[in-house]
Design an enzyme around this catalytic site. Sequence first.
Site, PDB file in Angstrom:
ATOM      1  N   ILE A   1       6.235  33.175  74.664  1.00 33.94           N
ATOM      2  CA  ILE A   1       5.292  32.120  75.044  1.00 33.94           C
ATOM      3  C   ILE A   1       5.848  31.299  76.198  1.00 33.94           C
ATOM      4  O   ILE A   1       5.154  31.039  77.190  1.00 33.94           O
ATOM      5  CB  ILE A   1       4.976  31.215  73.848  1.00 33.94           C
ATOM      6  CG1 ILE A   1       4.287  32.028  72.745  1.00 33.94           C
ATOM      7  CG2 ILE A   1       4.095  30.042  74.271  1.00 33.94           C
ATOM      8  CD1 ILE A   1       4.059  31.257  71.454  1.00 33.94           C
TER       9      ILE A   1
ATOM     10  N   ASP B   1      17.254  27.844  77.711  1.00 30.89           N
ATOM     11  CA  ASP B   1      17.252  28.722  76.546  1.00 30.89           C
ATOM     12  C   ASP B   1      18.629  29.348  76.417  1.00 30.89           C
ATOM     13  O   ASP B   1      18.933  30.331  77.094  1.00 30.89           O
ATOM     14  CB  ASP B   1      16.190  29.811  76.675  1.00 30.89           C
ATOM     15  CG  ASP B   1      15.941  30.548  75.363  1.00 30.89           C
ATOM     16  OD1 ASP B   1      16.880  30.605  74.550  1.00 30.89           O
ATOM     17  OD2 ASP B   1      14.821  31.048  75.163  1.00 30.89           O
TER      18      ASP B   1
ATOM     19  N   GLU C   1       1.402   8.746  61.171  1.00 29.94           N
ATOM     20  CA  GLU C   1       1.823   7.535  61.886  1.00 29.94           C
ATOM     21  C   GLU C   1       1.405   7.517  63.359  1.00 29.94           C
ATOM     22  O   GLU C   1       1.510   6.489  64.032  1.00 29.94           O
ATOM     23  CB  GLU C   1       3.352   7.365  61.790  1.00 29.94           C
ATOM     24  CG  GLU C   1       4.177   8.414  62.531  1.00 29.94           C
ATOM     25  CD  GLU C   1       4.495   9.635  61.694  1.00 29.94           C
ATOM     26  OE1 GLU C   1       5.470  10.330  62.034  1.00 29.94           O
ATOM     27  OE2 GLU C   1       3.780   9.879  60.695  1.00 29.94           O
TER      28      GLU C   1
ATOM     29  N   GLY D   1      -3.195  26.383  68.266  1.00 26.40           N
ATOM     30  CA  GLY D   1      -2.555  27.115  69.349  1.00 26.40           C
ATOM     31  C   GLY D   1      -2.880  28.589  69.384  1.00 26.40           C
ATOM     32  O   GLY D   1      -3.098  29.167  70.452  1.00 26.40           O
ATOM     33  N   ALA D   2      -2.911  29.225  68.223  1.00 28.79           N
ATOM     34  CA  ALA D   2      -3.183  30.666  68.152  1.00 28.79           C
ATOM     35  C   ALA D   2      -4.565  30.953  67.591  1.00 28.79           C
ATOM     36  O   ALA D   2      -4.862  32.100  67.244  1.00 28.79           O
ATOM     37  CB  ALA D   2      -2.124  31.355  67.301  1.00 28.79           C
TER      38      ALA D   2
ATOM     39  N   ARG E   1       6.790  23.782  66.904  1.00 22.84           N
ATOM     40  CA  ARG E   1       6.872  23.401  65.495  1.00 22.84           C
ATOM     41  C   ARG E   1       7.123  21.900  65.408  1.00 22.84           C
ATOM     42  O   ARG E   1       7.894  21.330  66.187  1.00 22.84           O
ATOM     43  CB  ARG E   1       8.006  24.148  64.778  1.00 22.84           C
ATOM     44  CG  ARG E   1       7.665  25.591  64.420  1.00 22.84           C
ATOM     45  CD  ARG E   1       6.617  25.662  63.322  1.00 22.84           C
ATOM     46  NE  ARG E   1       6.251  27.041  62.959  1.00 22.84           N
ATOM     47  CZ  ARG E   1       5.247  27.708  63.471  1.00 22.84           C
ATOM     48  NH1 ARG E   1       4.505  27.135  64.414  1.00 22.84           N
ATOM     49  NH2 ARG E   1       4.962  28.933  63.083  1.00 22.84           N
TER      50      ARG E   1
ATOM     51  N   ASP F   1       0.290  19.957  68.552  1.00 25.52           N
ATOM     52  CA  ASP F   1      -0.583  20.782  67.720  1.00 25.52           C
ATOM     53  C   ASP F   1      -0.347  20.499  66.240  1.00 25.52           C
ATOM     54  O   ASP F   1      -0.834  21.244  65.389  1.00 25.52           O
ATOM     55  CB  ASP F   1      -0.301  22.264  68.021  1.00 25.52           C
ATOM     56  CG  ASP F   1      -1.538  23.142  67.828  1.00 25.52           C
ATOM     57  OD1 ASP F   1      -2.642  22.592  67.726  1.00 25.52           O
ATOM     58  OD2 ASP F   1      -1.394  24.374  67.792  1.00 25.52           O
TER      59      ASP F   1
ATOM     60  N   HIS G   1      -3.511  22.306  64.869  1.00 30.56           N
ATOM     61  CA  HIS G   1      -2.771  23.565  64.819  1.00 30.56           C
ATOM     62  C   HIS G   1      -3.658  24.728  65.265  1.00 30.56           C
ATOM     63  O   HIS G   1      -3.792  25.752  64.575  1.00 30.56           O
ATOM     64  CB  HIS G   1      -2.228  23.820  63.418  1.00 30.56           C
ATOM     65  CG  HIS G   1      -1.074  24.786  63.402  1.00 30.56           C
ATOM     66  ND1 HIS G   1      -0.492  25.237  62.248  1.00 30.56           N
ATOM     67  CD2 HIS G   1      -0.391  25.392  64.414  1.00 30.56           C
ATOM     68  CE1 HIS G   1       0.495  26.065  62.534  1.00 30.56           C
ATOM     69  NE2 HIS G   1       0.577  26.173  63.852  1.00 30.56           N
TER      70      HIS G   1
END
Length: 393
Positions: free
Chosen positions: A150, A169, A262, A276-277, A233, A257, A274
Amino acid sequence: MHRIQTFNAISNLGLERFPSEQYEVGAEINEADAIMLRSHKLDPKLINGQLKAVARAGAGVNNIPVGECTEHGVVVFNTPGANANAVKELVLCGLLLASRGIIPGIDFASTQTEISDYGELSKLMEQEKKQFKGKEIAGKTLSVIGLGAIGSMVADMAISMGMNVQGYDPALSVEAAWRLPSQVKRIENLNALVGSSDFISLHLPVLDSTRNLIDVNMFASMREGTCLLNFARDEIVDSEALLAALESGKLSTYISDFPRPELMGRDDVISMPHIGASTTEAEENCAVMAADQLRDFLENGNIKNSVNFPNLYLDRDVNADKCTRLAICNKNVPKMLGQILSVLADQNINVIDMLNKSREEIAYNLIDLESTPSQEAITAIANIEDVVKVTVL
Protein backbone atom coordinates in the site's frame (compact mmCIF):
# COMPACT_ATOMS: atom_id res chain seq x y z
CA MET A 1 -12.81 -33.94 -0.72
CA HIS A 2 -11.61 -30.76 1.00
CA ARG A 3 -14.02 -29.03 3.38
CA ILE A 4 -13.86 -25.25 3.76
CA GLN A 5 -15.92 -23.33 6.29
CA THR A 6 -16.62 -19.68 5.48
CA PHE A 7 -17.40 -16.72 7.71
CA ASN A 8 -18.60 -13.31 6.47
CA ALA A 9 -19.80 -12.72 2.93
CA ILE A 10 -16.95 -13.93 0.77
CA SER A 11 -17.06 -12.74 -2.85
CA ASN A 12 -18.38 -15.35 -5.26
CA LEU A 13 -15.39 -14.70 -7.52
CA GLY A 14 -13.25 -16.22 -4.77
CA LEU A 15 -15.58 -19.10 -3.90
CA GLU A 16 -15.83 -20.08 -7.56
CA ARG A 17 -12.10 -20.86 -7.54
CA PHE A 18 -12.87 -24.08 -5.65
CA PRO A 19 -13.95 -26.90 -8.01
CA SER A 20 -17.16 -28.46 -6.73
CA GLU A 21 -15.90 -31.98 -7.41
CA GLN A 22 -12.98 -31.43 -5.01
CA TYR A 23 -14.35 -28.99 -2.43
CA GLU A 24 -17.28 -28.53 -0.09
CA VAL A 25 -17.54 -24.85 0.74
CA GLY A 26 -20.02 -23.05 2.97
CA ALA A 27 -20.87 -21.45 6.29
CA GLU A 28 -22.53 -24.64 7.50
CA ILE A 29 -19.44 -26.84 7.08
CA ASN A 30 -18.28 -28.60 10.25
CA GLU A 31 -14.96 -30.36 10.92
CA ALA A 32 -13.37 -28.22 8.23
CA ASP A 33 -9.95 -28.67 6.67
CA ALA A 34 -9.70 -24.91 6.23
CA ILE A 35 -11.46 -21.70 7.19
CA MET A 36 -11.91 -18.65 4.96
CA LEU A 37 -13.00 -15.35 6.50
CA ARG A 38 -12.75 -11.56 6.43
CA SER A 39 -13.31 -9.64 9.67
CA HIS A 40 -15.03 -12.38 11.71
CA LYS A 41 -13.31 -12.91 15.07
CA LEU A 42 -12.32 -16.54 15.00
CA ASP A 43 -13.08 -18.62 18.09
CA PRO A 44 -9.89 -20.38 19.28
CA LYS A 45 -12.04 -23.46 19.94
CA LEU A 46 -12.19 -24.01 16.17
CA ILE A 47 -8.41 -24.51 16.06
CA ASN A 48 -8.20 -28.29 16.27
CA GLY A 49 -6.19 -31.22 14.95
CA GLN A 50 -8.15 -31.52 11.71
CA LEU A 51 -7.89 -27.86 10.69
CA LYS A 52 -4.99 -27.23 8.33
CA ALA A 53 -5.28 -23.56 7.35
CA VAL A 54 -7.07 -20.25 7.90
CA ALA A 55 -7.21 -17.77 5.03
CA ARG A 56 -8.01 -14.12 5.72
CA ALA A 57 -9.38 -12.24 2.71
CA GLY A 58 -7.60 -9.07 3.79
CA ALA A 59 -4.29 -7.91 5.20
CA GLY A 60 -4.77 -7.73 8.98
CA VAL A 61 -5.05 -10.91 11.05
CA ASN A 62 -5.83 -9.43 14.48
CA ASN A 63 -9.17 -11.32 14.38
CA ILE A 64 -7.36 -14.68 14.16
CA PRO A 65 -5.67 -16.41 17.14
CA VAL A 66 -2.38 -16.79 15.29
CA GLY A 67 -0.52 -18.15 18.32
CA GLU A 68 -2.96 -21.01 18.80
CA CYS A 69 -2.86 -21.74 15.08
CA THR A 70 0.92 -22.03 15.13
CA GLU A 71 0.83 -24.39 18.11
CA HIS A 72 -1.54 -26.70 16.20
CA GLY A 73 0.36 -26.51 12.90
CA VAL A 74 -2.38 -24.44 11.25
CA VAL A 75 -1.12 -22.12 8.50
CA VAL A 76 -2.59 -18.60 8.56
CA PHE A 77 -2.74 -16.79 5.21
CA ASN A 78 -3.51 -13.16 4.42
CA THR A 79 -3.72 -11.23 1.15
CA PRO A 80 -1.26 -8.32 1.25
CA GLY A 81 -1.65 -5.92 -1.65
CA ALA A 82 -5.01 -7.21 -2.85
CA ASN A 83 -6.78 -4.17 -1.39
CA ALA A 84 -3.89 -1.74 -1.91
CA ASN A 85 -5.50 0.30 -4.67
CA ALA A 86 -8.68 0.83 -2.64
CA VAL A 87 -6.69 2.14 0.33
CA LYS A 88 -4.49 4.27 -1.93
CA GLU A 89 -7.53 6.00 -3.42
CA LEU A 90 -8.93 6.74 0.05
CA VAL A 91 -5.59 8.22 1.11
CA LEU A 92 -5.84 10.59 -1.86
CA CYS A 93 -9.32 11.50 -0.71
CA GLY A 94 -7.95 12.16 2.79
CA LEU A 95 -5.20 14.41 1.45
CA LEU A 96 -7.74 16.51 -0.44
CA LEU A 97 -10.22 16.63 2.45
CA ALA A 98 -7.45 17.87 4.73
CA SER A 99 -6.25 20.52 2.29
CA ARG A 100 -9.44 22.01 0.90
CA GLY A 101 -12.60 23.22 2.61
CA ILE A 102 -14.58 20.43 1.00
CA ILE A 103 -16.58 19.09 3.95
CA PRO A 104 -17.47 22.48 5.53
CA GLY A 105 -18.22 23.83 2.04
CA ILE A 106 -20.62 20.99 1.31
CA ASP A 107 -22.22 21.39 4.75
CA PHE A 108 -22.69 25.14 4.14
CA ALA A 109 -24.17 24.72 0.67
CA SER A 110 -26.52 21.93 1.70
CA THR A 111 -28.06 24.00 4.52
CA GLN A 112 -29.25 26.84 2.27
CA THR A 113 -32.60 25.18 1.73
CA GLU A 114 -34.69 28.32 2.36
CA ILE A 115 -33.32 30.15 -0.69
CA SER A 116 -35.43 29.39 -3.78
CA ASP A 117 -34.03 32.04 -6.13
CA TYR A 118 -31.08 30.80 -8.20
CA GLY A 119 -29.52 34.25 -8.52
CA GLU A 120 -29.68 34.89 -4.78
CA LEU A 121 -28.16 31.47 -4.05
CA SER A 122 -25.32 32.02 -6.54
CA LYS A 123 -24.56 35.44 -5.04
CA LEU A 124 -24.41 33.92 -1.54
CA MET A 125 -22.03 31.16 -2.70
CA GLU A 126 -19.69 33.71 -4.26
CA GLN A 127 -19.74 35.85 -1.11
CA GLU A 128 -19.05 33.00 1.27
CA LYS A 129 -16.66 30.76 -0.69
CA LYS A 130 -13.61 32.57 0.72
CA GLN A 131 -14.17 30.98 4.13
CA PHE A 132 -13.61 27.56 2.56
CA LYS A 133 -10.38 28.40 0.75
CA GLY A 134 -7.75 25.70 1.03
CA LYS A 135 -4.31 24.82 -0.27
CA GLU A 136 -3.13 22.58 -3.09
CA ILE A 137 -1.20 19.41 -2.31
CA ALA A 138 1.17 19.82 -5.27
CA GLY A 139 4.60 20.89 -4.05
CA LYS A 140 3.93 19.75 -0.49
CA THR A 141 5.94 16.99 1.22
CA LEU A 142 4.30 13.66 1.99
CA SER A 143 6.10 11.21 4.24
CA VAL A 144 5.04 7.58 3.91
CA ILE A 145 5.83 5.41 6.92
CA GLY A 146 5.74 1.79 5.74
CA LEU A 147 6.65 1.19 2.11
CA GLY A 148 4.97 -2.15 1.45
CA ALA A 149 2.24 -2.91 -1.06
CA ILE A 150 0.00 0.00 0.00
CA GLY A 151 2.71 2.47 0.98
CA SER A 152 4.53 2.16 -2.35
CA MET A 153 1.28 2.78 -4.25
CA VAL A 154 0.52 5.82 -2.10
CA ALA A 155 4.02 7.14 -2.81
CA ASP A 156 3.58 6.65 -6.56
CA MET A 157 0.17 8.32 -6.48
CA ALA A 158 1.50 11.33 -4.56
CA ILE A 159 4.38 11.76 -7.02
CA SER A 160 1.90 11.81 -9.90
CA MET A 161 0.03 14.57 -8.04
CA GLY A 162 3.17 16.71 -7.91
CA MET A 163 4.07 16.09 -4.28
CA ASN A 164 7.54 15.60 -2.86
CA VAL A 165 7.62 12.13 -1.33
CA GLN A 166 9.92 10.67 1.28
CA GLY A 167 9.62 7.33 3.03
CA TYR A 168 10.69 5.29 6.02
CA ASP A 169 10.71 1.51 6.32
CA PRO A 170 13.48 -0.26 8.24
CA ALA A 171 12.14 -3.67 7.16
CA LEU A 172 11.81 -2.93 3.44
CA SER A 173 11.89 -6.18 1.46
CA VAL A 174 13.68 -6.59 -1.85
CA GLU A 175 10.32 -7.09 -3.58
CA ALA A 176 8.95 -3.87 -2.06
CA ALA A 177 12.12 -1.98 -2.98
CA TRP A 178 11.64 -2.93 -6.63
CA ARG A 179 8.08 -1.55 -6.53
CA LEU A 180 9.13 1.74 -4.98
CA PRO A 181 9.36 4.73 -7.35
CA SER A 182 12.91 6.05 -7.70
CA GLN A 183 11.74 9.59 -6.84
CA VAL A 184 10.98 8.55 -3.26
CA LYS A 185 13.65 9.86 -0.88
CA ARG A 186 14.50 7.25 1.74
CA ILE A 187 14.97 8.70 5.25
CA GLU A 188 16.56 6.46 7.88
CA ASN A 189 15.72 8.59 10.93
CA LEU A 190 12.03 8.66 11.77
CA ASN A 191 12.20 11.87 13.80
CA ALA A 192 13.93 13.63 10.92
CA LEU A 193 11.29 12.31 8.55
CA VAL A 194 8.28 13.61 10.49
CA GLY A 195 10.07 16.90 11.14
CA SER A 196 10.25 17.67 7.42
CA SER A 197 6.70 16.69 6.46
CA ASP A 198 3.52 18.53 5.57
CA PHE A 199 1.59 15.27 5.48
CA ILE A 200 2.37 11.90 7.08
CA SER A 201 0.64 8.70 5.96
CA LEU A 202 0.90 5.51 8.02
CA HIS A 203 1.01 2.08 6.37
CA LEU A 204 2.33 -0.31 9.01
CA PRO A 205 1.10 -3.51 10.66
CA VAL A 206 0.54 -3.62 14.42
CA LEU A 207 3.60 -5.19 16.01
CA ASP A 208 5.29 -4.70 19.36
CA SER A 209 7.68 -2.36 17.57
CA THR A 210 4.91 -0.28 15.94
CA ARG A 211 2.32 -0.07 18.72
CA ASN A 212 2.08 3.60 19.81
CA LEU A 213 4.91 4.40 17.39
CA ILE A 214 3.51 7.89 16.89
CA ASP A 215 3.87 9.03 20.49
CA VAL A 216 4.46 12.28 22.35
CA ASN A 217 8.10 12.44 21.23
CA MET A 218 7.16 11.88 17.60
CA PHE A 219 4.52 14.60 17.71
CA ALA A 220 7.09 16.93 19.28
CA SER A 221 9.35 16.39 16.26
CA MET A 222 6.65 17.42 13.78
CA ARG A 223 6.24 20.81 12.20
CA GLU A 224 3.47 23.06 13.44
CA GLY A 225 0.35 22.30 11.42
CA THR A 226 1.29 18.83 10.17
CA CYS A 227 -1.51 16.58 8.88
CA LEU A 228 -1.47 12.92 9.93
CA LEU A 229 -3.34 10.24 7.96
CA ASN A 230 -3.90 6.81 9.51
CA PHE A 231 -5.37 4.17 7.21
CA ALA A 232 -3.21 1.41 8.76
CA ARG A 233 -4.16 0.51 12.33
CA ASP A 234 -5.51 2.55 15.23
CA GLU A 235 -2.97 1.17 17.72
CA ILE A 236 -0.04 2.74 15.89
CA VAL A 237 -0.97 6.20 17.24
CA ASP A 238 -0.85 6.95 20.97
CA SER A 239 -4.31 8.31 21.80
CA GLU A 240 -3.32 10.68 24.60
CA ALA A 241 -0.42 12.12 22.64
CA LEU A 242 -2.67 12.54 19.59
CA LEU A 243 -5.27 14.52 21.52
CA ALA A 244 -2.58 16.74 23.04
CA ALA A 245 -1.07 17.40 19.61
CA LEU A 246 -4.46 18.44 18.24
CA GLU A 247 -5.18 20.67 21.25
CA SER A 248 -1.82 22.44 20.91
CA GLY A 249 -2.11 22.93 17.16
CA LYS A 250 1.02 20.92 16.49
CA LEU A 251 -1.25 18.67 14.43
CA SER A 252 -3.59 20.61 12.15
CA THR A 253 -5.69 17.64 11.04
CA TYR A 254 -6.02 13.95 11.81
CA ILE A 255 -7.59 11.80 9.10
CA SER A 256 -8.37 8.30 10.34
CA ASP A 257 -10.20 5.15 9.28
CA PHE A 258 -10.61 4.27 12.97
CA PRO A 259 -13.04 6.53 14.89
CA ARG A 260 -12.33 7.23 18.57
CA PRO A 261 -14.94 8.50 21.05
CA GLU A 262 -12.72 11.29 22.37
CA LEU A 263 -12.25 12.69 18.85
CA MET A 264 -15.89 12.80 17.80
CA GLY A 265 -17.21 16.24 16.87
CA ARG A 266 -13.80 17.88 16.42
CA ASP A 267 -13.37 20.10 13.36
CA ASP A 268 -9.72 19.05 13.08
CA VAL A 269 -10.53 15.33 12.86
CA ILE A 270 -12.08 13.47 9.93
CA SER A 271 -13.07 9.93 10.90
CA MET A 272 -14.21 7.21 8.52
CA PRO A 273 -15.85 3.90 9.49
CA HIS A 274 -12.97 1.59 8.49
CA ILE A 275 -13.79 1.77 4.77
CA GLY A 276 -10.23 1.64 3.42
CA ALA A 277 -10.75 -1.72 1.72
CA SER A 278 -14.53 -1.47 1.35
CA THR A 279 -14.82 -1.58 -2.41
CA THR A 280 -16.30 -4.28 -4.59
CA GLU A 281 -13.00 -4.65 -6.41
CA ALA A 282 -10.91 -5.00 -3.25
CA GLU A 283 -13.23 -7.61 -1.76
CA GLU A 284 -13.10 -9.58 -5.02
CA ASN A 285 -9.32 -9.32 -5.27
CA CYS A 286 -8.85 -10.45 -1.66
CA ALA A 287 -11.25 -13.38 -2.04
CA VAL A 288 -9.59 -14.62 -5.24
CA MET A 289 -6.10 -14.29 -3.77
CA ALA A 290 -7.08 -16.06 -0.53
CA ALA A 291 -8.81 -18.88 -2.43
CA ASP A 292 -5.86 -19.46 -4.77
CA GLN A 293 -3.40 -19.58 -1.88
CA LEU A 294 -5.65 -21.96 0.03
CA ARG A 295 -6.05 -24.28 -2.95
CA ASP A 296 -2.32 -24.46 -3.63
CA PHE A 297 -1.72 -25.30 0.02
CA LEU A 298 -4.44 -27.93 0.36
CA GLU A 299 -3.57 -29.62 -2.93
CA ASN A 300 0.21 -29.16 -3.07
CA GLY A 301 1.34 -28.02 0.38
CA ASN A 302 2.79 -24.79 -1.01
CA ILE A 303 2.71 -21.72 1.22
CA LYS A 304 2.56 -18.10 0.06
CA ASN A 305 1.70 -15.05 2.18
CA SER A 306 1.52 -16.81 5.53
CA VAL A 307 1.90 -14.75 8.70
CA ASN A 308 3.09 -17.65 10.86
CA PHE A 309 4.80 -20.17 8.52
CA PRO A 310 7.69 -19.76 6.08
CA ASN A 311 6.87 -19.17 2.44
CA LEU A 312 7.73 -22.37 0.60
CA TYR A 313 7.06 -23.57 -2.95
CA LEU A 314 8.04 -26.93 -4.41
CA ASP A 315 7.15 -27.78 -8.00
CA ARG A 316 5.28 -31.00 -8.50
CA ASP A 317 6.51 -33.38 -11.18
CA VAL A 318 4.36 -33.74 -14.30
CA ASN A 319 3.74 -37.27 -13.03
CA ALA A 320 2.57 -35.96 -9.65
CA ASP A 321 -0.31 -38.42 -9.61
CA LYS A 322 2.24 -41.24 -9.45
CA CYS A 323 4.10 -39.94 -6.39
CA THR A 324 3.12 -38.94 -2.88
CA ARG A 325 3.93 -35.67 -1.16
CA LEU A 326 4.28 -35.30 2.60
CA ALA A 327 3.73 -31.91 4.23
CA ILE A 328 5.27 -31.98 7.69
CA CYS A 329 5.21 -29.24 10.31
CA ASN A 330 7.54 -29.50 13.27
CA LYS A 331 9.10 -27.38 15.94
CA ASN A 332 12.27 -25.68 14.78
CA VAL A 333 14.74 -27.83 16.71
CA PRO A 334 17.86 -29.76 15.56
CA LYS A 335 17.88 -33.24 13.98
CA MET A 336 14.20 -33.26 13.01
CA LEU A 337 14.74 -33.78 9.29
CA GLY A 338 17.17 -36.64 9.94
CA GLN A 339 14.62 -38.46 12.07
CA ILE A 340 11.90 -38.05 9.45
CA LEU A 341 14.12 -39.30 6.63
CA SER A 342 15.26 -42.21 8.78
CA VAL A 343 11.67 -43.45 9.05
CA LEU A 344 11.28 -43.27 5.28
CA ALA A 345 14.60 -45.06 4.74
CA ASP A 346 13.52 -47.86 7.06
CA GLN A 347 10.48 -48.34 4.81
CA ASN A 348 12.70 -48.39 1.68
CA ILE A 349 10.89 -45.33 0.35
CA ASN A 350 12.91 -43.22 -2.08
CA VAL A 351 12.81 -39.41 -1.75
CA ILE A 352 12.44 -37.72 -5.16
CA ASP A 353 12.58 -34.10 -4.04
CA MET A 354 12.28 -32.08 -0.86
CA LEU A 355 12.36 -28.59 0.57
CA ASN A 356 12.68 -27.42 4.16
CA LYS A 357 12.33 -23.93 5.62
CA SER A 358 11.83 -22.49 9.08
CA ARG A 359 10.32 -19.36 10.59
CA GLU A 360 11.00 -18.57 14.22
CA GLU A 361 9.82 -21.59 16.24
CA ILE A 362 8.22 -23.47 13.31
CA ALA A 363 9.77 -25.54 10.50
CA TYR A 364 7.94 -26.82 7.44
CA ASN A 365 8.91 -29.61 5.04
CA LEU A 366 7.63 -30.78 1.68
CA ILE A 367 8.91 -34.23 0.70
CA ASP A 368 8.05 -35.95 -2.59
CA LEU A 369 8.23 -39.76 -2.44
CA GLU A 370 8.51 -42.36 -5.15
CA SER A 371 5.90 -44.55 -3.46
CA THR A 372 3.16 -44.11 -0.89
CA PRO A 373 4.29 -44.73 2.68
CA SER A 374 2.33 -47.12 4.83
CA GLN A 375 0.07 -45.90 7.59
CA GLU A 376 2.63 -47.35 9.98
CA ALA A 377 5.30 -45.02 8.54
CA ILE A 378 3.00 -41.98 8.69
CA THR A 379 2.18 -42.77 12.32
CA ALA A 380 5.86 -43.21 13.13
CA ILE A 381 6.65 -39.76 11.70
CA ALA A 382 3.71 -38.18 13.51
CA ASN A 383 4.91 -39.72 16.77
CA ILE A 384 8.39 -38.21 16.51
CA GLU A 385 8.82 -35.75 19.36
CA ASP A 386 8.28 -32.14 18.19
CA VAL A 387 6.45 -33.13 15.00
CA VAL A 388 3.25 -31.05 15.03
CA LYS A 389 1.33 -32.18 11.94
CA VAL A 390 1.75 -34.64 9.07
CA THR A 391 -0.38 -34.38 5.92
CA VAL A 392 -0.33 -36.79 2.98
CA LEU A 393 -0.97 -35.09 -0.38
